[in-house]
Design an enzyme around this catalytic site. Structure first.
Site, PDB file in Angstrom:
ATOM      1  CE1 TYR A 266      -3.982   2.110   0.850  1.00  0.00           C
ATOM      2  CE2 TYR A 266      -2.597   3.054   2.570  1.00  0.00           C
ATOM      3  CZ  TYR A 266      -3.745   3.082   1.807  1.00  0.00           C
ATOM      4  OH  TYR A 266      -4.649   4.099   2.005  1.00  0.00           O
TER       5      TYR A 266
ATOM      6  CE  LYS B 143      -3.818   5.023  -1.248  1.00  0.00           C
ATOM      7  NZ  LYS B 143      -4.858   5.468  -2.224  1.00  0.00           N
TER       8      LYS B 143
END
Ligand code: NAI
Length: 312
Positions: A166, A170
């Site tokens: 993640y 991101k």
């Protein structure tokens, strides 16, 4: 200052069936935008699919007198992204605004992370931002207008335990933002990125209940609405936002120091000697001209100038 209006504007909000995306879709529609409510309708880990999440938000918009069309494609494929943009063009004739918001979680520590968990999270957050933005960009370029907001995370900008997939995805959306900013500048296409904190199914089990209760997604919405408005003239910026806190964050470059003359060898010991200057952030600044600006720091070492790379 007048009220910010989206009359005549067409917006795509991905992952708009719940959480933050739903608030953006409702507020854009309330202010006059025609909204494509995209949502795959799966679980928090990206499994499954359902049309009900997007349908419910479209119904809510229509009941309030607004205009909206649902789309159930995954953002994670080129076909899905193309179909999301096609939904906007077929129903409303164009696309002015893209909010890349769809997201999932597959948290694991670095040693336990499986290939599939890495790939799926990258596909939704990072590839998804590209898959939707690319076809939208073509329409925006033709129309000479566009506003794009990507969704990063503090986990990407600053790091977090158990989120290597993640966090990496991101951070990657900053690359999508930079490219849209640089390649879209002459077409009045602006791109920015938010790093929100909000109560949603993604965060319900990672925060103490008393903090969760204070993080209503509605506190993030106003920043996103401003960023995708015609009034906003800023681009290539990153913002933290949560519970009424709004702050700009940035990747900066410091002047550092120059060792040697650009001809003779440099040793590791010289680097060690200059370590405090190399690591200093004194006089750091945001490079508004992209990577070419960083070449400016090399100027004292260069004769004859540097190529600024191909222009296409
Ligand atoms: P949420 O889970 O409430 O909403 C995300 C929506 O995206 C869901 O409705 C889901 O069905 C949809 N979605 C998931 N995969 C999709 C796909 N492949 N295609 C289309 N739709 C898909 O989560 P929340 O909190 O509203 O998150 C929104 C965004 O904000 C995400 O990108 C998330 O990573 C980001 N974010 C949220 C934070 C928070 O504190 N809530 C913190 C930092 C970032």
């Amino acid at each position: 200052m007048g009220e910010i209006s989206f009359e005549g504007r067409v917006a795509i909000v991905t992952g708009a069936g719940a959480g933050l995306g739903k608030t953006y879709a409702l507020e854009l529609a309330r202010r006059g935008a025609k909204v494509v409510v995209n949502d795959l309708g799966g679980a928090r880990d990206g499994s499954g699919a359902s049309s009900s999440a997007a349908d419910q938000v479209v119904d809510e918009i229509k009941q309030a007198g607004g205009q909206a069309a649902p789309n159930y494609d995954s953002v994670a494929t080129i076909e899905g992204g193309a179909n999301i943009v096609k939904t906007a063009v077929d129903n409303f004739g164009k696309v002015d605004i893209v909010i890349n918001n769809a997201g999932i979680l597959r948290d694991k520590s670095i040693v336990k992370m499986e290939e599939q968990e890495w790939d799926l999270v990258m596909a939704v957050h990072l590839k998804g931002a590209f898959c939707v933005t690319q076809p939208a960009f073509k329409v925006m370029k033709a129309n000479g207008y566009g506003r794009v907001v990507n969704t990063a995370s503090g986990a990407g900008l600053y790091g977090n335990f158990g989120q290597i997939n993640y966090s990496s995805a991101k951070m990657g959306v900053l690359g999508v933002m930079h490219s849209v900013h640089i390649e879209g500048a002459k077409y009045n296409i602006k791109a920015n990125t938010i790093a929100p904190i909000a109560a949603s199914r993604l965060t319900e089990d990672v925060m103490p209940p008393e903090i969760f209760a204070k993080l209503d997604p509605k506190f993030v919405t106003p920043l996103v609405i401003y960023l995708v408005s015609e009034e906003n003239q800023d681009s290539d910026m990153i913002f933290n936002c949560a519970a009424g806190w709004f702050s700009r964050t940035a990747i900066m470059c410091a002047p550092g120091t120059i060792i040697g003359d650009g001809v003779g060898d440099i040793s590791a010991e010289q680097v060690q000697e200059q370590w405090s200057k190399i690591t200093s952030l004194d006089e750091a600044k945001v490079l508004t001209g992209g990577v070419n600006d960083s070449f400016g720091y090399l100027a004292p070492l260069m004769t004859g100038g540097l190529s600024t790379g191909p222009k296409k």
